[in-house]
Design a protein around this motif. Structure first.
Motif, mmCIF file in Angstrom:
data_model
loop_
_atom_site.group_PDB
_atom_site.id
_atom_site.type_symbol
_atom_site.label_atom_id
_atom_site.label_comp_id
_atom_site.label_asym_id
_atom_site.label_seq_id
_atom_site.Cartn_x
_atom_site.Cartn_y
_atom_site.Cartn_z
ATOM 1 N N THR A 117 0.834 -1.202 0.000
ATOM 2 C CA THR A 117 0.000 0.000 0.000
ATOM 3 C C THR A 117 0.865 1.246 0.000
ATOM 4 O OG1 THR A 117 -1.852 -1.080 1.120
ATOM 5 C CG2 THR A 117 -1.704 1.314 1.334
ATOM 6 N N LEU A 118 1.904 1.228 0.796
ATOM 7 C CA LEU A 118 2.801 2.376 0.891
ATOM 8 C C LEU A 118 3.422 2.710 -0.459
ATOM 9 C CD1 LEU A 118 3.830 4.197 3.228
ATOM 10 C CD2 LEU A 118 5.808 2.670 3.385
ATOM 11 N N ILE A 119 3.806 1.676 -1.197
ATOM 12 C CA ILE A 119 4.509 1.877 -2.462
ATOM 13 C C ILE A 119 3.554 2.115 -3.631
ATOM 14 C CG2 ILE A 119 6.034 0.760 -4.148
ATOM 15 C CD1 ILE A 119 7.271 -0.780 -1.764
ATOM 16 N N LYS A 120 2.451 1.371 -3.648
ATOM 17 C CA LYS A 120 1.564 1.402 -4.808
ATOM 18 C C LYS A 120 0.235 2.109 -4.552
ATOM 19 C CE LYS A 120 3.406 -3.009 -6.544
ATOM 20 N NZ LYS A 120 3.065 -4.385 -6.953
ATOM 21 N N GLY A 121 0.011 2.555 -3.317
ATOM 22 C CA GLY A 121 -1.281 3.131 -2.974
ATOM 23 C C GLY A 121 -1.505 4.518 -3.552
ATOM 24 N N LYS A 122 -2.676 5.054 -3.247
ATOM 25 C CA LYS A 122 -3.061 6.395 -3.706
ATOM 26 C C LYS A 122 -3.192 7.309 -2.494
ATOM 27 C CE LYS A 122 -7.900 4.972 -3.532
ATOM 28 N NZ LYS A 122 -9.130 4.697 -4.290
ATOM 29 N N THR A 123 -3.292 8.587 -2.741
ATOM 30 C CA THR A 123 -3.477 9.530 -1.632
ATOM 31 C C THR A 123 -4.962 9.860 -1.468
ATOM 32 O OG1 THR A 123 -3.123 11.444 -3.070
ATOM 33 C CG2 THR A 123 -1.199 10.555 -1.910
ATOM 34 N N LYS A 124 -5.330 10.054 -0.234
ATOM 35 C CA LYS A 124 -6.678 10.483 0.120
ATOM 36 C C LYS A 124 -6.557 11.646 1.099
ATOM 37 C CE LYS A 124 -9.259 8.042 3.072
ATOM 38 N NZ LYS A 124 -10.194 7.034 3.640
ATOM 39 N N THR A 125 -7.377 12.656 0.943
ATOM 40 C CA THR A 125 -7.329 13.820 1.833
ATOM 41 C C THR A 125 -8.386 13.676 2.917
ATOM 42 O OG1 THR A 125 -6.586 15.199 -0.005
ATOM 43 C CG2 THR A 125 -7.399 16.326 1.955
ATOM 44 N N ILE A 126 -7.971 13.841 4.169
ATOM 45 C CA ILE A 126 -8.875 13.647 5.297
ATOM 46 C C ILE A 126 -8.846 14.849 6.242
ATOM 47 C CG2 ILE A 126 -8.606 11.145 5.210
ATOM 48 C CD1 ILE A 126 -6.797 11.410 7.744
ATOM 49 N N ASP A 127 -9.872 14.923 7.085
ATOM 50 C CA ASP A 127 -9.917 15.919 8.156
ATOM 51 C C ASP A 127 -8.991 15.505 9.293
ATOM 52 O OD1 ASP A 127 -11.997 16.976 6.646
ATOM 53 O OD2 ASP A 127 -13.570 16.202 7.972
ATOM 54 N N ILE A 128 -8.547 16.495 10.030
ATOM 55 C CA ILE A 128 -7.732 16.272 11.218
ATOM 56 C C ILE A 128 -8.321 17.085 12.369
ATOM 57 C CG2 ILE A 128 -5.459 16.768 12.240
ATOM 58 C CD1 ILE A 128 -5.512 14.309 10.471
ATOM 59 N N GLY A 129 -8.238 16.546 13.579
ATOM 60 C CA GLY A 129 -8.668 17.279 14.755
ATOM 61 C C GLY A 129 -7.513 18.064 15.352
ATOM 62 N N LYS A 130 -7.825 19.191 15.945
ATOM 63 C CA LYS A 130 -6.832 20.046 16.605
ATOM 64 C C LYS A 130 -7.303 20.320 18.024
ATOM 65 C CE LYS A 130 -4.897 24.756 16.330
ATOM 66 N NZ LYS A 130 -4.907 26.018 15.530
ATOM 67 N N ALA A 131 -6.420 20.149 18.988
ATOM 68 C CA ALA A 131 -6.790 20.362 20.392
ATOM 69 C C ALA A 131 -5.746 21.241 21.079
ATOM 70 C CB ALA A 131 -6.907 19.029 21.129
ATOM 71 N N ALA A 132 -6.221 22.305 21.727
ATOM 72 C CA ALA A 132 -5.361 23.155 22.551
ATOM 73 C C ALA A 132 -5.766 22.954 24.005
ATOM 74 C CB ALA A 132 -5.521 24.618 22.145
ATOM 75 N N TYR A 133 -4.793 22.723 24.881
ATOM 76 C CA TYR A 133 -5.082 22.348 26.263
ATOM 77 C C TYR A 133 -3.940 22.796 27.166
ATOM 78 C CZ TYR A 133 -2.088 18.642 24.479
ATOM 79 O OH TYR A 133 -1.061 17.965 23.879
ATOM 80 N N ASN A 134 -4.132 22.649 28.468
ATOM 81 C CA ASN A 134 -3.098 23.015 29.426
ATOM 82 C C ASN A 134 -2.106 21.875 29.624
ATOM 83 O OD1 ASN A 134 -4.291 25.478 29.777
ATOM 84 N ND2 ASN A 134 -4.837 25.195 31.927
#
Length: 312
Positions: A117-134
């Motif tokens: 998969t790493l060598i022959k796979g395709k790219t997909k665009t996904i959402d990412i979460g962001k967290a700001a905390y103490n």
């Protein structure tokens, strides 16, 4: 011309079992003539720094080699001080405990198939979460920002993660270790009240045992909360589970494994782009993708279609 890969390897993943697995990955990549470099991590947070060091190099594919905690750290490094700029695509070679990220994106876990998969796979665009905390409970504590691909938990989740990661999984394995950690954590849990603003609207969640905010319905070690969230729909799910009697809670644990926890009358779900979560003095910790990261208060938001990943 093929890609060059930069592997960030966590040999401590899966209670140290990853140390026996990653040499096979290196041998296989060498046999296949893959152009790659790699670094081993030796302490928590090191994967963040390693990923940040190459975050502006679009010619690389950065590969997280470890578990979901390693994936979380690598993603945080790719976004560190570089949130709005192009980044390398992310590949995954999972040698950790519970492959929740892989399940969601249908990335193989077996080394041979994962490398294909790493060598022959395709790219997909996904959402990412962001967290700001103490970073601590001290007044005026420093703020920290991390990024996640799966979910954030407040309440019971951090306690389960601490117990499972420290001893239960090591001796009982992933499934039984996490289950025992969950049952042990439930006993004596008092419940918590969380003041929350969802997409700018103030609300509150009284007497919860856990709040999950995430992109991935696969929670941990076979637990799942199936719902219509999509990897690229620009939103987070917000799953709350209320405190009821211990017998009632325990009798509904199977629903977490069947995936129908939303049939439990103490579970509710909503969707949001951002949340601001206030202080909870009894249960102030935040767990993210399997590891305890910091403390409330926190702001959690979604970054829509922010990361390219390699999939079959």
């Amino acid at each position: 011309m093929g890609h060059k890969y930069f592997l960030i390897i966590n040999p401590a993943a899966n209670s140290g079992k990853a140390e026996r697995k990653y040499p096979k990955i290196l041998r296989t990549l060498n046999k296949r003539g893959v152009d790659f470099d790699y670094r081993l991590t030796s302490q928590p947070g090191e994967a963040v720094r390693l990923a940040a060091s190459v975050a502006k190099d679009d010619s690389l594919i950065v590969v997280a080699v470890g578990g979901d905690g390693t994936i979380c750290e690598v993603i945080s490094g790719l976004f560190f001080r570089n949130e709005n700029n192009p980044k390398p695509a992310l590949g995954i070679l999972h040698i950790g405990t519970s492959p929740d990220f892989n399940k969601l994106h249908k990335i193989p876990v077996k080394i041979k198939d994962a490398i294909n998969t790493l060598i022959k796979g395709k790219t997909k665009t996904i959402d990412i979460g962001k967290a700001a905390y103490n970073t601590s409970l001290v007044a005026g504590a420093e703020k920290k920002t991390s990024y996640f691909a799966s979910n954030v938990n407040i309440g019971l989740g951090p306690q389960i993660a601490q117990k499972a990661n420290s001893r239960y999984r090591k001796y009982l394995g992933d499934f039984l270790g996490t289950l025992c950690a969950a049952i042990n954590s439930l006993i004596g849990f008092k419940g918590m009240s969380l003041p929350i603003s969802i997409d700018g609207k103030d609300t509150s969640f009284p007497l919860l045992i856990n709040l999950t905010v995430g992109k991935d319905p696969y929670l941990a070690s076979g637990m799942r909360a199936l719902n219509p969230i999509a990897p690229d729909d620009g939103r987070l799910y917000v799953l709350s589970i209320k405190k009821t009697s211990l017998i009632n809670i325990l009798s509904n644990i199977p629903k977490l494994y069947w995936g129908n926890i939303l049939d439990y009358n103490a579970a509710e779900i909503t969707y949001a782009k951002s949340l601001d979560i206030g202080i909870c003095s009894d249960y102030p910790q935040i767990e993210m993708d399997g590891d305890v990261k910091g403390f409330l208060p926190a702001r959690i938001e979604v970054l829509a279609k922010a990361l390219r990943i390699i999939v079959p």
